[in-house]
Design an enzyme around this catalytic site. Sequence first.
Site, mmCIF file in Angstrom:
data_model
loop_
_atom_site.group_PDB
_atom_site.id
_atom_site.type_symbol
_atom_site.label_atom_id
_atom_site.label_comp_id
_atom_site.label_asym_id
_atom_site.label_seq_id
_atom_site.Cartn_x
_atom_site.Cartn_y
_atom_site.Cartn_z
ATOM 1 N N CYS A 1 -24.216 -46.925 14.635
ATOM 2 C CA CYS A 1 -25.068 -46.077 15.471
ATOM 3 C C CYS A 1 -24.844 -44.643 15.036
ATOM 4 O O CYS A 1 -23.705 -44.161 15.024
ATOM 5 C CB CYS A 1 -24.719 -46.226 16.946
ATOM 6 N N ASN B 1 -23.166 -54.145 13.475
ATOM 7 C CA ASN B 1 -23.137 -55.225 14.460
ATOM 8 C C ASN B 1 -22.357 -56.398 13.893
ATOM 9 O O ASN B 1 -22.154 -56.494 12.682
ATOM 10 C CB ASN B 1 -24.553 -55.735 14.728
HETATM 11 P P1 HMG Z 1 -35.791 -34.539 22.797
HETATM 12 O O1 HMG Z 1 -35.679 -33.457 21.769
HETATM 13 O O2 HMG Z 1 -35.025 -34.369 24.070
HETATM 14 O O3 HMG Z 1 -37.317 -34.829 23.153
HETATM 15 O O4 HMG Z 1 -35.390 -35.896 22.095
HETATM 16 P P2 HMG Z 1 -38.377 -33.963 23.915
HETATM 17 O O5 HMG Z 1 -39.039 -34.889 24.858
HETATM 18 O O6 HMG Z 1 -37.760 -32.686 24.432
HETATM 19 O O7 HMG Z 1 -39.416 -33.578 22.748
HETATM 20 C C1 HMG Z 1 -39.057 -32.749 21.648
HETATM 21 C C2 HMG Z 1 -39.981 -33.048 20.472
HETATM 22 O O8 HMG Z 1 -39.760 -34.396 20.041
HETATM 23 C C3 HMG Z 1 -41.477 -32.953 20.820
HETATM 24 O O9 HMG Z 1 -42.147 -32.519 19.624
HETATM 25 C C4 HMG Z 1 -41.862 -34.371 21.091
HETATM 26 O O10 HMG Z 1 -43.216 -34.645 20.854
HETATM 27 C C5 HMG Z 1 -41.003 -35.122 20.073
HETATM 28 P P3 HMG Z 1 -42.608 -30.991 19.433
HETATM 29 O O11 HMG Z 1 -43.488 -30.730 20.623
HETATM 30 O O12 HMG Z 1 -41.340 -30.209 19.440
HETATM 31 O O13 HMG Z 1 -43.308 -31.037 18.121
HETATM 32 N N1 HMG Z 1 -40.710 -36.489 20.525
HETATM 33 C C6 HMG Z 1 -40.959 -37.597 19.802
HETATM 34 N N2 HMG Z 1 -41.460 -37.771 18.584
HETATM 35 C C7 HMG Z 1 -41.603 -39.056 18.147
HETATM 36 N N3 HMG Z 1 -41.225 -40.128 18.880
HETATM 37 C C8 HMG Z 1 -40.699 -39.985 20.098
HETATM 38 C C9 HMG Z 1 -40.559 -38.670 20.592
HETATM 39 N N4 HMG Z 1 -40.071 -38.189 21.766
HETATM 40 C C10 HMG Z 1 -40.172 -36.866 21.706
HETATM 41 N N5 HMG Z 1 -40.334 -41.055 20.816
HETATM 42 C C11 HMG Z 1 -35.338 -38.289 21.876
HETATM 43 C C12 HMG Z 1 -35.287 -37.112 22.843
HETATM 44 C C13 HMG Z 1 -34.940 -39.524 22.658
HETATM 45 C C14 HMG Z 1 -36.752 -38.432 21.339
HETATM 46 C C15 HMG Z 1 -34.361 -38.041 20.703
HETATM 47 O O14 HMG Z 1 -33.095 -37.702 21.222
HETATM 48 C C16 HMG Z 1 -34.222 -39.206 19.764
HETATM 49 O O15 HMG Z 1 -35.151 -39.588 19.086
HETATM 50 N N6 HMG Z 1 -32.997 -39.799 19.649
HETATM 51 C C17 HMG Z 1 -32.716 -40.868 18.725
HETATM 52 C C18 HMG Z 1 -31.917 -41.903 19.455
HETATM 53 C C19 HMG Z 1 -31.651 -43.119 18.585
HETATM 54 O O16 HMG Z 1 -32.526 -43.625 17.904
HETATM 55 N N7 HMG Z 1 -30.392 -43.623 18.623
HETATM 56 C C20 HMG Z 1 -30.043 -44.825 17.951
HETATM 57 C C21 HMG Z 1 -30.567 -46.037 18.674
HETATM 58 S S1 HMG Z 1 -29.608 -46.461 20.114
HETATM 59 C C22 HMG Z 1 -28.373 -47.517 19.525
HETATM 60 O O17 HMG Z 1 -28.235 -47.672 18.341
HETATM 61 C C23 HMG Z 1 -27.515 -48.250 20.511
HETATM 62 C C24 HMG Z 1 -27.897 -49.741 20.640
HETATM 63 O O18 HMG Z 1 -27.844 -50.385 19.389
HETATM 64 C C25 HMG Z 1 -26.946 -50.435 21.628
HETATM 65 C C26 HMG Z 1 -25.454 -50.188 21.310
HETATM 66 O O19 HMG Z 1 -25.008 -50.491 20.184
HETATM 67 O O20 HMG Z 1 -24.787 -49.649 22.201
HETATM 68 C C27 HMG Z 1 -29.326 -49.886 21.199
HETATM 69 MG MG MG Z 2 -26.055 -51.155 18.465
#
Ligand code: HMG
Ligand code: MG
Length: 297
Positions: free
Chosen positions: A241, A250
Amino acid sequence: MSTLPKAVRIVEVGPRDGLQNEAKSIPTDRKAEFVRMLAAAGHKEIEVASFVHPKWVPQLADAAELIRQLEPVPGVRYSALVPNMKGLERAIETGIRRVAVFTAASETFNRKNINMGVEESLGVFRPVVETALREGLSVRGYVSTCFVCPYEGAVPKEKVAYVVKALFDLGVDEISIGDTIGAATPRDVETTAGHLLTQFPAAQLAMHFHDTYGMAVANVYQSLQMGITTFDSSAGGLGGCPYAPGASGNVATEDLLYLLDRLGIETGVSLNLIRRASHFIGGELERQLPSRVLQTT
Ligand code: HMG
Ligand code: MG
């Protein structure tokens, strides 16, 4: 000895959880080939991508194009992560039928991961889940850091149960319990999963073990003994992650299958064909994947 289940459902998360942490960018058509090989190996559930901010996870920026390249396979369900409404809108445009929302049991991790507190994320997910269900999609939930948080340490089981309940109340049909940094041991699983099982049906819980300390297979065995029948895994043990320092991939699908096959537990997934898929994606990544079973062939 406790009774083990006769069959187990595996959710293959390699194309998403696996690839999201790989630095070498893989062309979309190669990812599509990888997904096809996973389906051909017998997987019925494959998490193929995420609709997060492309700046945060560049490897998965081609999610829409990848999904367009995947032809439907009877009986196979593809899914993708969505962190908010923008993510859901992007997902719906591709025609995908299953999405997953994801939050955590610890505040600091959740802020680093999705830039929201836990309560705030639940508020953001409410309309996301409502809209998804209204559009006929199904929704999975993830809770990260269910055992240990890389920033806050041990996570109380009551906090995990609170977040799990809140997600079920939103309408998700299944929740994946994440050991995000792969630090849990069977005793932790007994404590936390045991607590969850007093409140939620085993059939609606999945276990999501990362393998940082080599405990994932032992944790699966512990979970099986407790009646849990759904496990997430990544072909070859890909991934990690990006927001959990030190977290490795994983549990490898091969390592999980080796255990399940030898316990006589049905999965419908071919270990030999998963090996092929892992050799393929390992070749694309130009690195040896960590699965122990894969390394024996
Ligand atoms: P943010 O900066 O807080 O978002 O990010 P915002 O709502 O303030 O928006 C800022 C800008 O991002 C805006 O664009 C939005 O349009 C854009 P601007 O107006 O500045 O041009 N935006 C997006 N663009 C594309 N797709 C979207 C989106 N949302 C907003 N969905 C956000 C918040 C969640 C988007 C960001 O923090 C993010 O993308 N994080 C990535 C998280 C991630 O992928 N983590 C890994 C997966 S989780 C994991 O691996 C754990 C898991 O496996 C389980 C485990 O192992 O525990 C599941
Ligand atoms: Mg995971």
